[in-house]
Enzyme design. Sequence first.
Site, PDB file in Angstrom:
ATOM      1  N   ARG A  15       0.806  -1.284  -0.110  1.00 23.49           N
ATOM      2  CA  ARG A  15      -0.203  -0.025   0.164  1.00 23.49           C
ATOM      3  C   ARG A  15       0.877   1.299   0.007  1.00 23.49           C
ATOM      4  NH1 ARG A  15      -3.576  -1.597   5.205  1.00 23.49           N
ATOM      5  NH2 ARG A  15      -1.534  -2.640   5.547  1.00 23.49           N
ATOM      6  N   LYS A  75       2.084   1.878   7.437  1.00 24.02           N
ATOM      7  CA  LYS A  75       2.596   0.889   8.471  1.00 24.02           C
ATOM      8  C   LYS A  75       3.191   1.733   9.646  1.00 24.02           C
ATOM      9  CE  LYS A  75       1.618  -2.761   9.019  1.00 24.02           C
ATOM     10  NZ  LYS A  75       0.268  -3.429   9.331  1.00 24.02           N
ATOM     11  N   TYR A  94      -0.919   4.133  10.987  1.00 19.23           N
ATOM     12  CA  TYR A  94      -1.215   2.986  11.960  1.00 19.23           C
ATOM     13  C   TYR A  94       0.108   2.980  12.608  1.00 19.23           C
ATOM     14  CZ  TYR A  94      -5.240   1.399   8.929  1.00 19.23           C
ATOM     15  OH  TYR A  94      -6.210   1.684   8.295  1.00 19.23           O
ATOM     16  N   HIS A  96      -0.291   1.169  16.425  1.00 19.49           N
ATOM     17  CA  HIS A  96      -0.519  -0.027  17.103  1.00 19.49           C
ATOM     18  C   HIS A  96       0.709  -0.005  18.234  1.00 19.49           C
ATOM     19  CE1 HIS A  96      -3.638  -1.503  14.928  1.00 19.49           C
ATOM     20  NE2 HIS A  96      -3.040  -1.336  13.964  1.00 19.49           N
ATOM     21  N   GLU A 118      -5.519   4.182  14.023  1.00 14.91           N
ATOM     22  CA  GLU A 118      -6.477   3.446  14.774  1.00 14.91           C
ATOM     23  C   GLU A 118      -7.085   3.826  15.811  1.00 14.91           C
ATOM     24  OE1 GLU A 118      -2.889   3.038  14.415  1.00 14.91           O
ATOM     25  OE2 GLU A 118      -2.420   2.449  16.619  1.00 14.91           O
ATOM     26  N   ASP A 270      -4.581 -10.618  14.405  1.00 15.08           N
ATOM     27  CA  ASP A 270      -4.030  -9.383  14.712  1.00 15.08           C
ATOM     28  C   ASP A 270      -4.122  -9.103  16.248  1.00 15.08           C
ATOM     29  OD1 ASP A 270      -6.287  -8.707  14.112  1.00 15.08           O
ATOM     30  OD2 ASP A 270      -5.822  -6.616  13.456  1.00 15.08           O
TER      31      ASP A 270
HETATM   32  N1  LIG Z   1      -5.735  -9.859   9.616  1.00 19.65           N
HETATM   33  C1  LIG Z   1      -5.860  -8.779   9.265  1.00 19.65           C
HETATM   34  O1  LIG Z   1      -5.535  -8.359   8.014  1.00 19.65           O
HETATM   35  C2  LIG Z   1      -7.039  -7.848   9.681  1.00 19.65           C
HETATM   36  C3  LIG Z   1      -7.640  -6.873   9.105  1.00 19.65           C
HETATM   37  C4  LIG Z   1      -8.746  -6.163   9.391  1.00 19.65           C
HETATM   38  C5  LIG Z   1      -9.351  -6.522  10.568  1.00 19.65           C
HETATM   39  N2  LIG Z   1      -8.742  -7.530  11.479  1.00 19.65           N
HETATM   40  C6  LIG Z   1      -9.208  -7.891  12.660  1.00 19.65           C
HETATM   41  O2  LIG Z   1     -10.455  -8.423  12.616  1.00 19.65           O
HETATM   42  C7  LIG Z   1     -11.241  -8.551  13.902  1.00 19.65           C
HETATM   43  C8  LIG Z   1     -12.558  -8.137  13.776  1.00 19.65           C
HETATM   44  O3  LIG Z   1     -12.518  -6.683  13.232  1.00 19.65           O
HETATM   45  P1  LIG Z   1     -14.224  -5.904  13.091  1.00 19.65           P
HETATM   46  O4  LIG Z   1     -13.695  -4.576  12.372  1.00 19.65           O
HETATM   47  O5  LIG Z   1     -15.075  -6.925  12.462  1.00 19.65           O
HETATM   48  O6  LIG Z   1     -14.447  -5.759  14.679  1.00 19.65           O
HETATM   49  P2  LIG Z   1     -15.932  -5.307  15.145  1.00 19.65           P
HETATM   50  O7  LIG Z   1     -15.854  -4.707  16.257  1.00 19.65           O
HETATM   51  O8  LIG Z   1     -16.716  -4.667  13.894  1.00 19.65           O
HETATM   52  O9  LIG Z   1     -16.762  -6.682  15.236  1.00 19.65           O
HETATM   53  C9  LIG Z   1     -16.489  -7.778  16.081  1.00 19.65           C
HETATM   54  C10 LIG Z   1     -17.598  -8.678  16.442  1.00 19.65           C
HETATM   55  O10 LIG Z   1     -17.269  -9.664  17.316  1.00 19.65           O
HETATM   56  C11 LIG Z   1     -18.309  -9.931  18.075  1.00 19.65           C
HETATM   57  N3  LIG Z   1     -17.960 -10.876  19.335  1.00 19.65           N
HETATM   58  C12 LIG Z   1     -17.428 -10.448  20.499  1.00 19.65           C
HETATM   59  N4  LIG Z   1     -17.261 -11.624  21.240  1.00 19.65           N
HETATM   60  C13 LIG Z   1     -17.682 -12.681  20.667  1.00 19.65           C
HETATM   61  C14 LIG Z   1     -17.900 -14.018  20.746  1.00 19.65           C
HETATM   62  N5  LIG Z   1     -17.664 -14.620  21.855  1.00 19.65           N
HETATM   63  N6  LIG Z   1     -18.543 -14.727  19.723  1.00 19.65           N
HETATM   64  C15 LIG Z   1     -19.103 -14.150  18.581  1.00 19.65           C
HETATM   65  N7  LIG Z   1     -18.951 -12.944  18.516  1.00 19.65           N
HETATM   66  C16 LIG Z   1     -18.049 -12.078  19.428  1.00 19.65           C
HETATM   67  C17 LIG Z   1     -18.752  -8.407  18.613  1.00 19.65           C
HETATM   68  O11 LIG Z   1     -20.080  -8.389  19.327  1.00 19.65           O
HETATM   69  C18 LIG Z   1     -18.578  -7.800  17.317  1.00 19.65           C
HETATM   70  O12 LIG Z   1     -19.765  -7.738  16.539  1.00 19.65           O
HETATM   71  C19 LIG Z   1     -10.298  -7.599  14.771  1.00 19.65           C
HETATM   72  O13 LIG Z   1      -9.417  -8.539  15.584  1.00 19.65           O
HETATM   73  C20 LIG Z   1      -9.471  -6.906  13.597  1.00 19.65           C
HETATM   74  O14 LIG Z   1      -8.244  -6.193  14.380  1.00 19.65           O
HETATM   75  C21 LIG Z   1      -7.636  -8.263  10.892  1.00 19.65           C
END
Ligand SMILES: NC(=O)c1ccc[n+]([C@@H]2O[C@H](COP(=O)([O-])OP(=O)(O)OC[C@H]3O[C@@H](n4cnc5c(N)ncnc54)[C@H](O)[C@@H]3O)[C@@H](O)[C@H]2O)c1
Length: 369
Positions: A15, A75, A94, A96, A118, A270
Amino acid sequence: MIVGVPKEVKRDEYRVAMLPVGVDELTRAGHRVLVEVGAGTGSGLPDEVYTAHGAELVETAAELYGRADLIVKVKEPLPEEWPLLRPGQTVFTYFHFAADRELTEAVLRSGATAVAYETLRDDAGRLPLLTPMSEVAGRMSIQEGAKYLERPQMGRGILLAGVPGVAPAHITILGGGVVGANAAKIAAGFRADIGLLDINMERLRYLDDVMPHNVDTLFSDRHTVRDQLTRADLVIGAVLIPGAKAPRLIEEDDLRLMKPGSVIIDVAIDQGGCVATSRPTTHSEPTYVVHGIVHYCVTNMPGAVGRTSTYALCNVTLPWVLHIARLGIDGAAAALRPVARAINVAAGEVTNRAVAETFGLAFNKRFDA
Ligand SMILES: NC(=O)c1ccc[n+]([C@@H]2O[C@H](COP(=O)([O-])OP(=O)(O)OC[C@H]3O[C@@H](n4cnc5c(N)ncnc54)[C@H](O)[C@@H]3O)[C@@H](O)[C@H]2O)c1
């Protein structure tokens, strides 16, 4: 103001933090924009499109950091970039910090002001600079899941959509937030059979209203998760408890409930991941197998689709870059609470409460908004 856009140095990061239209907007507002040679290449944006819109190309990161008042990046700065940061400079990216003490200490020592994407939080409590990357990761998770379900990739040899006479795949999505809802939408388009789990009933009601008929909303408890694992060909981990480690929903023993060759895409990696056997991987080696289950745990999924992610990110960051360039960081923080909330470090002091608490450092509440 002089705004600098460096080339990202992190591995597998394609990016760039500014589009040519951003250069256009900034120069029309009277600012100067420096772009490091090759900064946009990974996103299919050659140097010439930046110069055509008024950017000045600079050959080295050292020159860019030496001249720019405001650095806009993607980053967190890596160790080779730390010595380039300097007092009076603002870095918008970002960070973190809470995950990296060394980075926090290096930025404190530099005297620069760190404005973290963030933690830019609007008055409704949303994190507008995180949302687009969750949208990308959510949609991409199904695309990656489809790929790793193929036999040559160690998967079960399943086509998500099935064909006439053969059932489609079952996909279990843990968490119905931004990642989960985007994954469900794409999975539904593949005609898969989907279980979308969350613990927030209000959220489940909303999802039930808007999702297509092949998405079943389910309350997430241990029995439902285990029942889903017996059916799933593909599991997407998309849970988040803001500011905390991801809750662990799948234990190592639970993997034995799953069909061999099934795939887990743990997007929540993450934040530590929601599967006991998840460990961070990279785009160069995204998967590994435990008890016959393919695990995909790439921490920066959006980096692989650099072009889409660059556009998605820059669409939401540019208005803030324009505010900071126009008002200066102190003026922008005074006028705009989301900017004040995004300042994590300023002039050698931690100005974000969570970062200070994480490392037991002194907290300056100058920007507490
Ligand atoms: N790997 C990557 O490249 C990458 C990229 C973007 C986001 N992420 C990660 O993805 C994850 C989700 O992000 P998001 O933006 O969707 O967050 P979000 O807050 O929009 O959604 C998270 C959901 O999880 C639910 N939740 C919490 N505990 C739960 C459980 N025990 N069972 C079921 N559901 C539960 C919450 O109610 C919420 O609706 C985060 O950890 C974020 O950092 C990773």
